[in-house]
Design a protein around this motif. Structure first.
Motif, PDB file in Angstrom:
ATOM      1  N   GLU A 103       0.814  -1.213   0.000  1.00 37.62           N
ATOM      2  CA  GLU A 103       0.000   0.000   0.000  1.00 37.62           C
ATOM      3  C   GLU A 103       0.852   1.270   0.000  1.00 37.62           C
ATOM      4  O   GLU A 103       0.312   2.377  -0.113  1.00 37.62           O
ATOM      5  N   LEU A 104       2.161   1.141   0.127  1.00 36.34           N
ATOM      6  CA  LEU A 104       3.010   2.319   0.301  1.00 36.34           C
ATOM      7  C   LEU A 104       3.080   3.169  -0.970  1.00 36.34           C
ATOM      8  O   LEU A 104       3.001   2.650  -2.084  1.00 36.34           O
ATOM      9  N   PRO A 105       3.254   4.484  -0.812  1.00 31.33           N
ATOM     10  CA  PRO A 105       3.268   5.394  -1.957  1.00 31.33           C
ATOM     11  C   PRO A 105       4.623   5.454  -2.662  1.00 31.33           C
ATOM     12  O   PRO A 105       5.647   5.040  -2.109  1.00 31.33           O
ATOM     13  N   LEU A 106       4.586   5.962  -3.902  1.00 35.41           N
ATOM     14  CA  LEU A 106       5.791   6.347  -4.646  1.00 35.41           C
ATOM     15  C   LEU A 106       6.768   5.211  -4.892  1.00 35.41           C
ATOM     16  O   LEU A 106       7.973   5.430  -5.002  1.00 35.41           O
ATOM     17  N   ILE A 107       6.280   3.987  -5.006  1.00 38.40           N
ATOM     18  CA  ILE A 107       7.154   2.845  -5.288  1.00 38.40           C
ATOM     19  C   ILE A 107       7.428   2.752  -6.790  1.00 38.40           C
ATOM     20  O   ILE A 107       8.572   2.667  -7.226  1.00 38.40           O
ATOM     21  N   HIS A 108       6.363   2.778  -7.585  1.00 36.50           N
ATOM     22  CA  HIS A 108       6.478   2.671  -9.056  1.00 36.50           C
ATOM     23  C   HIS A 108       5.167   3.151  -9.662  1.00 36.50           C
ATOM     24  O   HIS A 108       4.103   2.948  -9.066  1.00 36.50           O
ATOM     25  N   PRO A 109       5.191   3.787 -10.834  1.00 35.04           N
ATOM     26  CA  PRO A 109       3.947   4.308 -11.406  1.00 35.04           C
ATOM     27  C   PRO A 109       3.052   3.288 -12.099  1.00 35.04           C
ATOM     28  O   PRO A 109       1.891   3.577 -12.375  1.00 35.04           O
ATOM     29  N   LYS A 110       3.568   2.086 -12.387  1.00 36.38           N
ATOM     30  CA  LYS A 110       2.822   1.129 -13.207  1.00 36.38           C
ATOM     31  C   LYS A 110       2.398  -0.110 -12.420  1.00 36.38           C
ATOM     32  O   LYS A 110       3.224  -0.801 -11.819  1.00 36.38           O
ATOM     33  N   ALA A 111       1.101  -0.416 -12.485  1.00 32.65           N
ATOM     34  CA  ALA A 111       0.581  -1.607 -11.810  1.00 32.65           C
ATOM     35  C   ALA A 111       1.078  -2.889 -12.468  1.00 32.65           C
ATOM     36  O   ALA A 111       1.238  -3.910 -11.792  1.00 32.65           O
ATOM     37  N   GLU A 112       1.320  -2.858 -13.773  1.00 37.06           N
ATOM     38  CA  GLU A 112       1.788  -4.062 -14.454  1.00 37.06           C
ATOM     39  C   GLU A 112       3.154  -4.497 -13.938  1.00 37.06           C
ATOM     40  O   GLU A 112       3.512  -5.677 -14.004  1.00 37.06           O
ATOM     41  N   PRO A 122      -5.039 -17.229  -1.050  1.00 41.23           N
ATOM     42  CA  PRO A 122      -4.927 -16.193  -2.079  1.00 41.23           C
ATOM     43  C   PRO A 122      -4.442 -16.777  -3.402  1.00 41.23           C
ATOM     44  O   PRO A 122      -3.276 -17.127  -3.546  1.00 41.23           O
ATOM     45  N   LEU A 123      -5.339 -16.897  -4.355  1.00 39.25           N
ATOM     46  CA  LEU A 123      -4.968 -17.404  -5.673  1.00 39.25           C
ATOM     47  C   LEU A 123      -4.073 -16.421  -6.405  1.00 39.25           C
ATOM     48  O   LEU A 123      -3.199 -16.797  -7.170  1.00 39.25           O
ATOM     49  N   SER A 124      -4.303 -15.132  -6.176  1.00 37.82           N
ATOM     50  CA  SER A 124      -3.433 -14.091  -6.715  1.00 37.82           C
ATOM     51  C   SER A 124      -3.493 -12.892  -5.795  1.00 37.82           C
ATOM     52  O   SER A 124      -4.535 -12.596  -5.195  1.00 37.82           O
ATOM     53  N   LEU A 125      -2.354 -12.192  -5.665  1.00 36.67           N
ATOM     54  CA  LEU A 125      -2.267 -11.023  -4.785  1.00 36.67           C
ATOM     55  C   LEU A 125      -1.691  -9.838  -5.563  1.00 36.67           C
ATOM     56  O   LEU A 125      -0.533  -9.464  -5.376  1.00 36.67           O
ATOM     57  N   PRO A 126      -2.475  -9.240  -6.422  1.00 39.32           N
ATOM     58  CA  PRO A 126      -1.966  -8.062  -7.142  1.00 39.32           C
ATOM     59  C   PRO A 126      -2.077  -6.797  -6.302  1.00 39.32           C
ATOM     60  O   PRO A 126      -2.854  -6.719  -5.350  1.00 39.32           O
ATOM     61  N   THR A 127      -1.263  -5.817  -6.651  1.00 39.61           N
ATOM     62  CA  THR A 127      -1.546  -4.445  -6.260  1.00 39.61           C
ATOM     63  C   THR A 127      -2.105  -3.769  -7.509  1.00 39.61           C
ATOM     64  O   THR A 127      -2.045  -4.325  -8.607  1.00 39.61           O
ATOM     65  N   ILE A 128      -2.646  -2.568  -7.360  1.00 46.75           N
ATOM     66  CA  ILE A 128      -3.300  -1.918  -8.487  1.00 46.75           C
ATOM     67  C   ILE A 128      -2.554  -0.636  -8.857  1.00 46.75           C
ATOM     68  O   ILE A 128      -1.432  -0.419  -8.412  1.00 46.75           O
TER      69      ILE A 128
END
Length: 343
Positions: free
Chosen positions: A108-117, A142-148
Motif C-alpha cells: 500500500e506504500l506510496p511512490l514505489i512505481h507508477p505502473k501496476a503491471e 490467495p490465488l493471486s495477490l496483485p496491487t493496483i
C-alpha cells in the motif's frame, strides 16, 4: 445353493473387485463467487470473467465457478464472507480490513512505481517466496495477490496544485497506509469502499477521494467530481486478495489445484496490473474531455514527497515487525529493487 445363485454371487464379487480397482470419477467442484463490482465494469468483463472461464477449461470442467446473482455481504466484508464460507471466492481489498494484514501492507506504500503491471506480479512473487509461511490470510487461500494502479487525488471544486491544497478536505480513504498519509498532510480521511463513494459524493459529505482513476467513470462518478492532481507513484496503493475459501480449495484435487495456480499467481496479477494501467490512462483522457482541472506533481514536489513519506514507511516496518516479520525493512527494499529492475 443352486448353480444360478453361485453364478450371481460370482458376478457380484467380480463387479465389486473391478469397481475397487478403478479410480472413482472425480466429482465436479462448484465454487460460488460473490461479485460486488458494477455491471459492465472492465475489471469484471476483461479480467475476472475470462479467468473464471479459464478455470473450467484448465480443469476440463471438474471445477466450475458460479457467480451469485448479487453480492454476498458488502464490498468491505468480502474477506469474512469467503473465510466463513458464505461464498467461496471474491475480489477482496485488504485495506477495507484496516490493521488485519500488517505483513502485506508494504504493497500500500506510496511512490514505489507508477505502473501496476510492474508492481502487481512483483508483489505476488514476494508474498509467495517470503511471506506465505506467516499465513496472514488464514481461512482464505490467495490465488493471486496483485496491487493496483497508484492512487490519485480526485476532487470536487478544489483545483489542487500541491498536496498542501488538501488541508481540511474530507476524502475517501481505502486503507491504513493512505489514511496515515492523508492525516500527515492535513486531509480528513473517510474510510469507505469504492462501492460506497457515489452516495457520499452525491450528498456532498466528502470533497473527493484518493483512488485509482478508472473507478471514477467505472463507478459512474464522472459528473460528481471535476479535478485531478496526478502524482507518479501515487499517494498510496491497494493490495488485492483474489481468494478462495481454504476448505473449498482443499476439496479440489491436487492436479486441478496445480492447473488453477498456473493461470493465477503472478500471471493473473500481471494481467490485472496491465488492465488497471490501460483503464487509468483511458480514464484520464475521459476526464480531460469532461473539462476536469488537470494538475500534476512537479519533480521538486515528488522529491519533497519522498522525504515526507519516509515516516510512513518506517511505521509499516514497525507494524510488520510487531506482527512477526523481523526482516520487514529487507522485504521493503526487495520490493523497491525488484520493481526498479522492471523499468
Amino acid at each position: 445353493m443352486t448353480i444360478r445363485m453361485k453364478l450371481a454371487g460370482l458376478a457380484t464379487a467380480v463387479g465389486l473387485a473391478l469397481s475397487a480397482a478403478m479410480p472413482a470419477a472425480a466429482e465436479t467442484v462448484t465454487i460460488r463467487y460473490s461479485n460486488w463490482l458494477p455491471p459492465g465494469f472492465w475489471l469484471w468483463e476483461d479480467v475476472l470473467m475470462p479467468w473464471i472461464q479459464d478455470i473450467e477449461k484448465v480443469t476440463e470442467g471438474r471445477v466450475k465457478v458460479e457467480v451469485a446473482p448479487k453480492v454476498v455481504g458488502t464490498a468491505a466484508n468480502q474477506f469474512d464472507v469467503v473465510r466463513d464460507g458464505l461464498a467461496d471466492m471474491s475480489w477482496m481489498v485488504a485495506g477495507y480490513n484496516p490493521g488485519r494484514f500488517p505483513i502485506t501492507e508494504f504493497g500500500e506504500l506510496p511512490l514505489i512505481h507508477p505502473k501496476a503491471e510492474v508492481l502487481a506480479p512483483v508483489f505476488d512473487t514476494i508474498y509467495r517466496e517470503h511471506l506465505e509461511k506467516y499465513e496472514p490470510f488464514k481461512g482464505v487461500y490467495p490465488l493471486s495477490l496483485p496491487t493496483i494502479t497508484p492512487l490519485q487525488i480526485v476532487t470536487k471544486n478544489r483545483n489542487i496544485e500541491s498536496v498542501d491544497g488538501l488541508k481540511g478536505a474530507k476524502l475517501r480513504s481505502s486503507g491504513t497506509t493512505l489514511t496515515a498519509v492523508m492525516e500527515a498532510i492535513g486531509a480528513v480521511p473517510v474510510l469507505k469502499s469504492a462501492a460506497e463513494a457515489y452516495e457520499m459524493l452525491a450528498a456532498g459529505t466528502i470533497d473527493g477521494q484518493i483512488t485509482n482513476l478508472n473507478t471514477i467513470p467505472g463507478f459512474n462518478q464522472l459528473d460528481l467530481l471535476n479535478g485531478v492532481f496526478h502524482i507518479p507513484g501515487g499517494l498510496a496503493n491497494a493490495v488485492i486478495i483474489i481468494g478462495i475459501n481454504q476448505e473449498k480449495w482443499d476439496s479440489i484435487s491436487e492436479a486441478d489445484r496445480k492447473a488453477i495456480q498456473e493461470i493465477s499467481g503472478a500471471v493473473l496479477a500481471k494481467k490485472v496490473g496491465h488492465h488497471y494501467d490501460l483503464n487509468d490512462e483511458k480514464a484520464l483522457e475521459t476526464m480531460k474531455a469532461a473539462g476536469y482541472y488537470m494538475g500534476k506533481a512537479t519533480d521538486d514536489q515528488l522529491a519533497a514527497l519522498r522525504e515526507f513519506v519516509k515516516p510512513v514507511e518506517q511505521a509499516w516496518i514497525e507494524r510488520a515487525k510487531a506482527a512477526g516479520l523481523e526482516n520487514a525493512a529487507e522485504i521493503l527494499e526487495l520490493y523497491k529493487s525488484e520493481t526498479a529492475k522492471a523499468e
